[in-house]
Design a protein around this motif. Structure first.
Motif, PDB file in Angstrom:
ATOM      1  N   THR A 163      39.105  94.150  19.607  1.00 54.53           N
ATOM      2  CA  THR A 163      39.638  94.334  18.539  1.00 54.53           C
ATOM      3  C   THR A 163      39.928  95.968  18.186  1.00 54.53           C
ATOM      4  O   THR A 163      39.087  96.890  18.751  1.00 54.53           O
ATOM      5  N   VAL A 164      41.010  96.328  17.510  1.00 55.75           N
ATOM      6  CA  VAL A 164      41.231  97.750  17.205  1.00 55.75           C
ATOM      7  C   VAL A 164      41.402  97.866  15.761  1.00 55.75           C
ATOM      8  O   VAL A 164      41.939  96.903  15.026  1.00 55.75           O
ATOM      9  N   TYR A 165      41.092  99.056  15.030  1.00 59.11           N
ATOM     10  CA  TYR A 165      40.785  99.014  13.561  1.00 59.11           C
ATOM     11  C   TYR A 165      41.646 100.383  13.334  1.00 59.11           C
ATOM     12  O   TYR A 165      41.853 101.306  13.929  1.00 59.11           O
ATOM     13  N   LEU A 166      41.915 100.173  12.218  1.00 58.36           N
ATOM     14  CA  LEU A 166      42.665 101.422  11.395  1.00 58.36           C
ATOM     15  C   LEU A 166      41.924 101.789  10.083  1.00 58.36           C
ATOM     16  O   LEU A 166      42.289 100.709   9.094  1.00 58.36           O
ATOM     17  N   GLN A 167      40.994 102.649   9.969  1.00 59.09           N
ATOM     18  CA  GLN A 167      40.633 102.887   8.677  1.00 59.09           C
ATOM     19  C   GLN A 167      41.403 103.895   8.008  1.00 59.09           C
ATOM     20  O   GLN A 167      41.711 105.112   8.627  1.00 59.09           O
ATOM     21  N   VAL A 186      47.136  90.050  16.646  1.00 59.69           N
ATOM     22  CA  VAL A 186      46.930  89.557  15.124  1.00 59.69           C
ATOM     23  C   VAL A 186      46.140  90.509  14.190  1.00 59.69           C
ATOM     24  O   VAL A 186      45.141  90.753  14.178  1.00 59.69           O
ATOM     25  N   GLU A 187      47.071  90.919  13.436  1.00 55.89           N
ATOM     26  CA  GLU A 187      46.640  92.061  12.364  1.00 55.89           C
ATOM     27  C   GLU A 187      46.067  91.311  11.108  1.00 55.89           C
ATOM     28  O   GLU A 187      46.368  90.260  10.632  1.00 55.89           O
ATOM     29  N   SER A 188      45.070  92.047  10.606  1.00 55.63           N
ATOM     30  CA  SER A 188      44.570  91.669   9.112  1.00 55.63           C
ATOM     31  C   SER A 188      44.165  92.735   8.392  1.00 55.63           C
ATOM     32  O   SER A 188      44.093  93.895   9.020  1.00 55.63           O
ATOM     33  N   VAL A 235      43.214  91.804  16.279  1.00 55.27           N
ATOM     34  CA  VAL A 235      42.401  91.233  17.499  1.00 55.27           C
ATOM     35  C   VAL A 235      43.574  90.747  18.502  1.00 55.27           C
ATOM     36  O   VAL A 235      44.621  90.380  18.154  1.00 55.27           O
ATOM     37  N   ALA A 236      42.997  91.113  19.641  1.00 55.36           N
ATOM     38  CA  ALA A 236      43.850  90.670  20.895  1.00 55.36           C
ATOM     39  C   ALA A 236      43.290  89.633  21.648  1.00 55.36           C
ATOM     40  O   ALA A 236      42.157  89.352  21.825  1.00 55.36           O
ATOM     41  N   THR A 237      44.398  88.753  22.247  1.00 53.29           N
ATOM     42  CA  THR A 237      43.904  87.553  23.005  1.00 53.29           C
ATOM     43  C   THR A 237      44.813  87.426  24.166  1.00 53.29           C
ATOM     44  O   THR A 237      46.015  88.048  23.941  1.00 53.29           O
ATOM     45  N   GLY A 238      44.537  86.925  25.046  1.00 50.87           N
ATOM     46  CA  GLY A 238      45.408  86.458  26.346  1.00 50.87           C
ATOM     47  C   GLY A 238      45.347  87.335  27.501  1.00 50.87           C
ATOM     48  O   GLY A 238      45.731  87.122  28.379  1.00 50.87           O
ATOM     49  N   ASP A 239      44.761  88.488  27.428  1.00 51.67           N
ATOM     50  CA  ASP A 239      44.741  89.352  28.413  1.00 51.67           C
ATOM     51  C   ASP A 239      43.454  90.354  28.360  1.00 51.67           C
ATOM     52  O   ASP A 239      42.827  90.132  27.196  1.00 51.67           O
ATOM     53  N   GLY A 297      52.544  92.071  12.086  1.00 54.87           N
ATOM     54  CA  GLY A 297      52.378  92.957  10.678  1.00 54.87           C
ATOM     55  C   GLY A 297      51.750  92.536   9.815  1.00 54.87           C
ATOM     56  O   GLY A 297      51.397  91.289   9.366  1.00 54.87           O
ATOM     57  N   THR A 298      51.132  93.526   8.864  1.00 55.30           N
ATOM     58  CA  THR A 298      50.319  93.167   7.618  1.00 55.30           C
ATOM     59  C   THR A 298      50.728  94.267   6.513  1.00 55.30           C
ATOM     60  O   THR A 298      50.995  95.399   6.996  1.00 55.30           O
ATOM     61  N   GLN A 299      51.064  93.801   5.412  1.00 58.18           N
ATOM     62  CA  GLN A 299      51.469  94.520   4.188  1.00 58.18           C
ATOM     63  C   GLN A 299      50.497  95.406   3.621  1.00 58.18           C
ATOM     64  O   GLN A 299      49.375  94.652   3.002  1.00 58.18           O
ATOM     65  N   VAL A 300      50.773  96.637   3.403  1.00 55.40           N
ATOM     66  CA  VAL A 300      49.676  97.551   2.577  1.00 55.40           C
ATOM     67  C   VAL A 300      50.583  98.177   1.335  1.00 55.40           C
ATOM     68  O   VAL A 300      51.599  98.685   1.874  1.00 55.40           O
TER      69      VAL A 300
END
Length: 132
Positions: A77-81, A4-6, A22-26, A125-128
């Motif tokens: 969690t993975v991030y993209l700055q 799930v992205e945000s 954020v990753a869940t389930g594994d 997906g998250t819109q930028v």
């Protein structure tokens, strides 16, 4: 694994934005993680990847020096700055999880969409949107 992205939104050219996934389930640390984007009328484009430990990263040339990928395995969690955003960065940004293979265990490689479709997972997906 479910993703799930945000963090997307509307910003002005030159601004910064940080996306989260954020990753869940594994077990998060069994995946290399990546970010893709898809602009209107264009194919989905790989941007950056980070290895399972965070010790290896890969960027395409057009974002190198402006975007930084990172991960926190304790937070799944993975991030993209993203810095110095440009109108051409406008797109839907997708997080991707790619199971570790022998080839990618020590050094992450660029990710292909087909590879994620076959063995990995996508976020929604998250819109930028970057205005000029």
């Amino acid at each position: 694994v479910q993703l799930v992205e945000s963090g997307g939104g509307l910003v002005q050219a030159g601004d910064s934005l940080t996306l989260s996934c954020v990753a869940t389930g594994d077990t998060f640390s069994t995946y290399n993680m990546g970010w893709f984007r898809q602009a209107p009328g264009k194919e989905r484009e790989f941007l950056a990847a980070i290895g399972w430990s965070g010790g290896s990263t890969y960027y395409i040339d057009s974002v190198k020096g402006r975007f930084t990928i990172s991960r926190d395995n304790a937070a799944n969690t993975v991030y993209l700055q993203m810095n110095s955003l440009r109108p051409e960065d406008t797109a839907v940004y997708y997080c991707a999880a790619d199971p570790i293979t022998i080839a990618t265990m020590t050094s992450v490689l660029p990710m292909a969409e087909d590879e994620i479709n076959e063995a990995g997972s996508w976020g929604q997906g998250t819109q930028v949107t970057v205005s000029s």
